[in-house]
Design a protein around this motif. Structure first.
Motif, mmCIF file in Angstrom:
data_model
loop_
_atom_site.group_PDB
_atom_site.id
_atom_site.type_symbol
_atom_site.label_atom_id
_atom_site.label_comp_id
_atom_site.label_asym_id
_atom_site.label_seq_id
_atom_site.Cartn_x
_atom_site.Cartn_y
_atom_site.Cartn_z
ATOM 1 N N PRO A 2 -9.918 -45.274 -27.556
ATOM 2 C CA PRO A 2 -9.049 -44.487 -26.682
ATOM 3 C C PRO A 2 -9.762 -43.695 -25.579
ATOM 4 N N ASN A 3 -11.076 -43.458 -25.727
ATOM 5 C CA ASN A 3 -11.733 -42.541 -24.785
ATOM 6 C C ASN A 3 -12.271 -43.264 -23.555
ATOM 7 N N ASP A 4 -12.289 -42.547 -22.437
ATOM 8 C CA ASP A 4 -12.835 -43.133 -21.204
ATOM 9 C C ASP A 4 -14.313 -43.486 -21.383
ATOM 10 N N SER A 5 -14.978 -42.719 -22.262
ATOM 11 C CA SER A 5 -16.407 -42.986 -22.478
ATOM 12 C C SER A 5 -16.631 -44.328 -23.188
ATOM 13 N N ASP A 6 -15.559 -44.892 -23.790
ATOM 14 C CA ASP A 6 -15.673 -46.218 -24.425
ATOM 15 C C ASP A 6 -15.634 -47.332 -23.384
ATOM 16 N N TRP A 7 -15.304 -46.969 -22.128
ATOM 17 C CA TRP A 7 -15.056 -47.994 -21.091
ATOM 18 C C TRP A 7 -15.862 -47.710 -19.831
ATOM 19 N N HIS A 8 -17.126 -47.329 -19.981
ATOM 20 C CA HIS A 8 -17.941 -47.026 -18.790
ATOM 21 C C HIS A 8 -17.926 -48.190 -17.810
ATOM 22 N N PHE A 9 -17.886 -47.853 -16.545
ATOM 23 C CA PHE A 9 -17.781 -48.867 -15.488
ATOM 24 C C PHE A 9 -18.881 -49.920 -15.596
ATOM 25 N N GLY A 10 -20.082 -49.483 -15.959
ATOM 26 C CA GLY A 10 -21.212 -50.415 -16.030
ATOM 27 C C GLY A 10 -21.235 -51.262 -17.300
ATOM 28 N N ASP A 11 -20.316 -50.967 -18.239
ATOM 29 C CA ASP A 11 -20.341 -51.673 -19.526
ATOM 30 C C ASP A 11 -19.319 -52.803 -19.598
#
Length: 339
Positions: free
Chosen positions: A270-279
């Protein structure tokens, strides 16, 4: 521009032609409007939304997705009465037929471009237009949709599990929004009579995909970017490419399966940190892993209707076929993307 021109003309004709369609409004759905289309924008979904009041919904099977619609009192739009069947149920088939006739008639009057109405596809809720746009062709699916301002049916009770992803308030607001029903034949009925309607949440899905962040600024001009949409695009593109290679084996799969698996992935992470742009690479493979798991179990729960499994158990062989093809892509660096 081509599509907008044609659709505006048709809506004018539909509103003017038959009193009962006079309140119809256009709403755009599908991947082009969710900004997740990958290849050429050559397919468009347009919903023709028609407000109806005081209706009764009766489930037509145990999926919780298909309903019979009847009026509690005579509708304001008296013209709708001619679309009732002998049991007093609103016939999707009759309404679609009337709409198709108006559209076919109007299309003949379009002289400045070549527009045709495609042959009816069995069980499809859409009236499909083909617009010649050399060297290619654009197809436009027109979907008749009822809009009802009433509380969502019981079958949706445990769905839309977005509390940890988009928040409880967003969920509450979404559940207050109107209900959509599209004219869709329920194939599981013993006698196919064409009077069933299927719940549709495309307006809400579109909102979730646009405003997809756990923090409210995700992907806004001053917020940090994530790769959620990139993942959805790649997932859809992968299925598109595999369907082109194996049209017969994969004909039962559609982008809605992908979209549903993607929304469940957003809830799982659910967190934005799970979906970093570079990942993007890692997140894409994570979503694929989730979808593969669904295929192996033949279980993909509808995002809004938890009792409804979108992967029918009698299609297990097809699920395993797709699962093998995806695993092959995953293990070999996605050769299908380079073909």
């Amino acid at each position: 521009t081509l599509v907008n021109g044609v659709v505006s003309r048709l809506i004018q004709a539909i509103r003017g032609k038959d009193g009962c369609f006079s309140s119809i409004e256009r709403q755009s759905a599908g991947s082009y409007y969710e900004r997740v289309k990958i290849s050429e924008p050559n397919e468009f979904d347009i919903m023709l939304v028609m407000p109806v009041e005081r209706i009764q919904l009766d489930e037509s099977d145990d999926t919780g997705a298909y309903y019979y619609v009847s009026f509690k009192r005579n509708p304001k739009e008296k013209g709708l009465l001619k679309f009732l069947d002998e049991d007093g149920k609103l016939s999707a088939f009759k309404m679609l037929q009337a709409l198709r006739e108006i559209i076919k008639h109007e299309v003949k009057n379009i002289k400045d471009m070549e527009v045709t109405v495609a042959r009816k596809k069995a069980g499809s809720p859409a009236i499909t237009l083909q617009i010649k746009n050399p060297p290619s062709e654009i197809s436009v699916d027109i979907i008749l949709t009822l809009e009802v301002q009433q509380s969502w049916p019981l079958s949706t009770q445990g769905g839309l599990k977005i509390e940890h992803w988009l928040g409880t308030k967003v969920k509450r607001d979404m559940r207050f929004r109107s209900l959509y029903l599209v004219a869709k034949q329920n194939k599981r009925e013993k006698v196919l009579r064409g009077n069933t309607w299927r719940l549709s949440f495309s307006h809400i899905e579109k909102d979730m995909i646009k405003n997809h962040g756990n923090s409210k600024t995700c992907c806004e001009s001053d917020g940090s970017k994530c790769c959620r949409k990139g993942c959805l695009k790649l997932l859809k593109y992968l299925l598109e490419q595999l369907k082109m290679k194996h049209p017969k084996e994969l004909e039962k799969f559609c982008s809605y399966h992908i979209k549903t698996a993607f929304l469940h992935s957003c809830v799982t992470w659910p967190n934005d940190s799970d979906w970093h742009f570079g990942d993007l690479d890692h997140c894409f493979q994570q979503c694929l892993g989730f979808f593969l798991d669904c295929l192996k179990k033949s279980q993909l729960t509808h995002f809004f209707i938890p009792q409804y499994n979108l992967l029918s158990l009698e299609d297990k062989a097809r699920h395993h076929f797709l699962s093998r093809k995806i695993s092959h892509e995953l293990n070999n660096g996605f050769p299908v993307f380079h073909e």
